[in-house]
Design a protein around this motif. Structure first.
Motif, PDB file in Angstrom:
ATOM      1  N   LEU A 242      70.553  22.805  38.116  1.00 36.93           N
ATOM      2  CA  LEU A 242      71.646  21.719  38.401  1.00 36.93           C
ATOM      3  C   LEU A 242      70.982  20.357  37.604  1.00 36.93           C
TER       4      LEU A 242
ATOM      5  N   TYR B 123      75.065  27.522  32.856  1.00 40.31           N
ATOM      6  CA  TYR B 123      76.372  28.318  33.836  1.00 40.31           C
ATOM      7  C   TYR B 123      76.510  29.705  33.277  1.00 40.31           C
TER       8      TYR B 123
ATOM      9  N   ARG C 230      73.438  31.739  34.823  1.00 41.71           N
ATOM     10  CA  ARG C 230      72.998  31.205  36.129  1.00 41.71           C
ATOM     11  C   ARG C 230      72.673  32.141  37.061  1.00 41.71           C
TER      12      ARG C 230
ATOM     13  N   CYS D  43      75.400  23.150  44.721  1.00 45.56           N
ATOM     14  CA  CYS D  43      74.142  23.830  44.092  1.00 45.56           C
ATOM     15  C   CYS D  43      72.870  23.234  44.916  1.00 45.56           C
TER      16      CYS D  43
ATOM     17  N   CYS E  42      75.449  22.678  36.018  1.00 43.93           N
ATOM     18  CA  CYS E  42      74.681  23.726  35.712  1.00 43.93           C
ATOM     19  C   CYS E  42      74.276  23.628  34.430  1.00 43.93           C
TER      20      CYS E  42
END
Length: 156
Positions: free
Chosen positions: A56, A66, A69, A34, A63
């Motif tokens: 992040l 997530y 994302r 990331c 994350c």
């Protein structure tokens, strides 16, 4: 002799055979995928930065959103078994990369150690060593180049 087929699934299954839950467990939680990376168009060489995706979390190396994302960060690439074999920028310590190459996970990987903090204790993760990309002009990425550990970390 104990049955390890379920607990040590990564030793018995190819990436393509893993369930979604097993797949997610292969992530070692280092956070390095990331980070923003710079690629030399002529040589393909990757230069790592310490600039993290805005999603992040610098402390958990996970994350913060997530499930969404790729909607929030369109340039976020989905990682699947095909991508693992094609991406040249996965860290050399990445669990997905190691398994795709037929190698063992390192001692600090939570599937081996039983502890998700060993990736941080071993100094492999980016915990506390990044800056956010939010508000950073692209031309400043070169000011944040970094060397990350793991070209060939010692195994215990």
């Amino acid at each position: 002799m104990r049955d390890t087929s379920n607990t040590d699934f990564w030793r018995h299954k190819r990436l393509e055979q893993m369930t979604p839950t097993e797949w997610e467990q292969v992530c070692d939680g280092c956070g390095r995928c990331c980070l923003n990376k710079l690629e030399d168009w002529d040589t393909g060489e990757i230069a790592w930065t310490r600039v993290r995706c805005r999603l992040l979390n610098d402390q958990t190396c996970r994350c913060s959103n997530y499930p969404e994302r790729q909607t929030i960060v369109p340039e976020c690439l989905p990682l699947d078994a095909t991508a693992v074999h094609e991406l040249t920028w996965l860290p050399p310590t990445c669990g997905y990369r190691l398994l795709a190459e037929g190698r063992e996970l390192y001692w600090w990987h939570h599937l081996v150690s039983g502890d998700p903090d060993t990736v941080h204790q071993a100094g492999i993760s980016v915990r506390g060593r990044t800056v956010s990309e939010e508000g950073m002009p692209l031309e400043e990425l070169e000011d944040h180049l970094a060397d990350w550990p793991g070209e060939d970390p010692h195994r215990d």
